[in-house]
Design a protein around this motif. Structure first.
Motif, PDB file in Angstrom:
ATOM      1  N   ALA A 106       0.837  -1.204   0.000  1.00  0.00           N
ATOM      2  CA  ALA A 106       0.000   0.000   0.000  1.00  0.00           C
ATOM      3  C   ALA A 106       0.873   1.255   0.000  1.00  0.00           C
ATOM      4  O   ALA A 106       0.591   2.241  -0.717  1.00  0.00           O
ATOM      5  N   VAL A 107       1.929   1.236   0.822  1.00  0.00           N
ATOM      6  CA  VAL A 107       2.837   2.385   0.875  1.00  0.00           C
ATOM      7  C   VAL A 107       3.476   2.602  -0.495  1.00  0.00           C
ATOM      8  O   VAL A 107       3.584   3.744  -0.985  1.00  0.00           O
ATOM      9  N   GLU A 108       3.894   1.527  -1.124  1.00  0.00           N
ATOM     10  CA  GLU A 108       4.537   1.625  -2.427  1.00  0.00           C
ATOM     11  C   GLU A 108       3.570   2.172  -3.490  1.00  0.00           C
ATOM     12  O   GLU A 108       3.923   3.061  -4.289  1.00  0.00           O
ATOM     13  N   TYR A 109       2.334   1.702  -3.447  1.00  0.00           N
ATOM     14  CA  TYR A 109       1.330   2.130  -4.433  1.00  0.00           C
ATOM     15  C   TYR A 109       0.968   3.604  -4.249  1.00  0.00           C
ATOM     16  O   TYR A 109       0.965   4.391  -5.209  1.00  0.00           O
ATOM     17  N   ILE A 110       0.655   3.969  -2.993  1.00  0.00           N
ATOM     18  CA  ILE A 110       0.226   5.350  -2.745  1.00  0.00           C
ATOM     19  C   ILE A 110       1.371   6.321  -3.017  1.00  0.00           C
ATOM     20  O   ILE A 110       1.174   7.424  -3.530  1.00  0.00           O
ATOM     21  N   SER A 111       2.586   5.932  -2.681  1.00  0.00           N
ATOM     22  CA  SER A 111       3.745   6.812  -2.911  1.00  0.00           C
ATOM     23  C   SER A 111       3.944   7.081  -4.404  1.00  0.00           C
ATOM     24  O   SER A 111       4.327   8.191  -4.810  1.00  0.00           O
ATOM     25  N   SER A 112       3.703   6.063  -5.208  1.00  0.00           N
ATOM     26  CA  SER A 112       3.950   6.232  -6.648  1.00  0.00           C
ATOM     27  C   SER A 112       2.748   6.787  -7.405  1.00  0.00           C
ATOM     28  O   SER A 112       2.902   7.619  -8.307  1.00  0.00           O
ATOM     29  N   GLU A 113       1.540   6.415  -7.022  1.00  0.00           N
ATOM     30  CA  GLU A 113       0.340   6.806  -7.775  1.00  0.00           C
ATOM     31  C   GLU A 113      -0.319   8.074  -7.239  1.00  0.00           C
ATOM     32  O   GLU A 113      -1.051   8.757  -7.982  1.00  0.00           O
ATOM     33  N   LYS A 114      -0.127   8.346  -5.953  1.00  0.00           N
ATOM     34  CA  LYS A 114      -0.759   9.505  -5.310  1.00  0.00           C
ATOM     35  C   LYS A 114      -2.251   9.604  -5.676  1.00  0.00           C
ATOM     36  O   LYS A 114      -2.722  10.610  -6.239  1.00  0.00           O
ATOM     37  N   PRO A 115      -3.047   8.593  -5.403  1.00  0.00           N
ATOM     38  CA  PRO A 115      -4.456   8.581  -5.807  1.00  0.00           C
ATOM     39  C   PRO A 115      -5.311   9.553  -4.999  1.00  0.00           C
ATOM     40  O   PRO A 115      -5.003   9.861  -3.850  1.00  0.00           O
ATOM     41  N   ASP A 116      -6.418  10.023  -5.600  1.00  0.00           N
ATOM     42  CA  ASP A 116      -7.378  10.891  -4.899  1.00  0.00           C
ATOM     43  C   ASP A 116      -8.497  10.061  -4.272  1.00  0.00           C
ATOM     44  O   ASP A 116      -9.285  10.583  -3.471  1.00  0.00           O
ATOM     45  N   ALA A 117      -8.578   8.777  -4.666  1.00  0.00           N
ATOM     46  CA  ALA A 117      -9.631   7.902  -4.124  1.00  0.00           C
ATOM     47  C   ALA A 117      -8.993   6.588  -3.678  1.00  0.00           C
ATOM     48  O   ALA A 117      -7.975   6.139  -4.233  1.00  0.00           O
TER      49      ALA A 117
END
Length: 260
Positions: free
Chosen positions: A130-141
């Motif tokens: 999750a940390v890796e995904y959010i750090s790279s994608e920076k999603p709004d949802a």
């Protein structure tokens, strides 16, 4: 001068005593023929044989009782030690505790802690992803529930959990797991020891029963582990000494041999 006179007096008294003894023996045998002497000797020999047999029987009884006493003492001491060992094990647990059920309970708790630890390991891996995904994608949802999020806030929260909460929970489970493992090992060993104590005790009680039954046969009475063997051995020893003294008194062999 006085000493020389005293020696002569003692020698005279000894000679007089020997004469009286010889005369007494002579008087006793004067009326006997050779056949009579032989018959008398046979009769006395039979009496001596009977007395010798009694002495032998008493000696064997005393030897048997001493041997039995050693076995009884050894068995009683052994059983007392095993009882103390069993009591020491029982004192580790609550009164009336069932070790088989306790082992089952510890086993179930250990399995539960192991499953929980495996779950936290999976959660730790998921958090890292999750940390890796959010750090790279920076999603709004949220990619799961699709609700609007502030990725920076969520990322910080996930990182904090991954850094503190998850490791702390996993460490607590590992400690619990080790404690349960030690408890399981202790209960299993205590169960083995109790079984050994029971098996050894059963065999030793059989030895004790056999020894007491043998004692009853030797002594002609019921005997239990509290029987006073020391007193009985003492009385048998006195009886044997008296019997041996009586054998010496009737021994005719030396006396009769002088008149053959």
């Amino acid at each position: 001068m006085y000493g020389e006179t005293d020696k002569k007096k003692q020698a005279l008294e000894a000679a007089a005593q020997n004469y009286r003894d010889s005369k007494s023996e002579s008087d006793a045998l004067s009326g006997l023929t050779v056949e009579g002497i032989e018959s008398k000797e046979e009769e006395l020999a039979r009496d001596l044989g009977t007395q010798d047999a009694k002495s032998a029987a008493l000696g064997k009884s005393m030897s048997d009782v001493i041997s039995i006493q050693r076995q009884v003492s050894s068995s009683v001491r052994f059983l007392r030690e095993r009882e103390q060992e069993a009591q020491a094990i029982a004192q580790k647990y609550e009164k009336g505790a069932d070790l088989a059920k306790l082992q089952e309970s510890y086993g179930a708790e250990f399995d539960s802690a192991t499953a929980a630890l495996e779950g936290f390991s999976e959660l730790s891996q998921l958090t890292s992803l999750a940390v890796e995904y959010i750090s790279s994608e920076k999603p709004d949802a949220c990619p799961v529930c699709e609700q609007e999020i502030k990725y920076a806030v969520v990322l910080q929260s996930i990182r904090e959990r991954a850094k503190t909460a998850v490791p702390a929970a996993m460490n607590e489970l590992r400690v619990r797991q080790r404690d349960l493992e030690r408890n399981l090992a202790r209960v299993r060993q205590d169960q083995k020891d109790l079984k050994r104590i029971d098996d050894e005790g059963r065999l030793e009680r059989q030895r004790l029963h056999t020894a007491l039954a043998t004692a009853a046969g030797v002594l002609g009475r019921e005997v239990d582990e509290g029987f006073d063997f020391d007193s009985k051995i003492g009385s048998l020893k006195e009886e044997l000494n008296e019997q041996n003294d009586s054998v010496v008194e009737i021994d005719p062999r030396d006396r009769l041999s002088r008149h053959r």
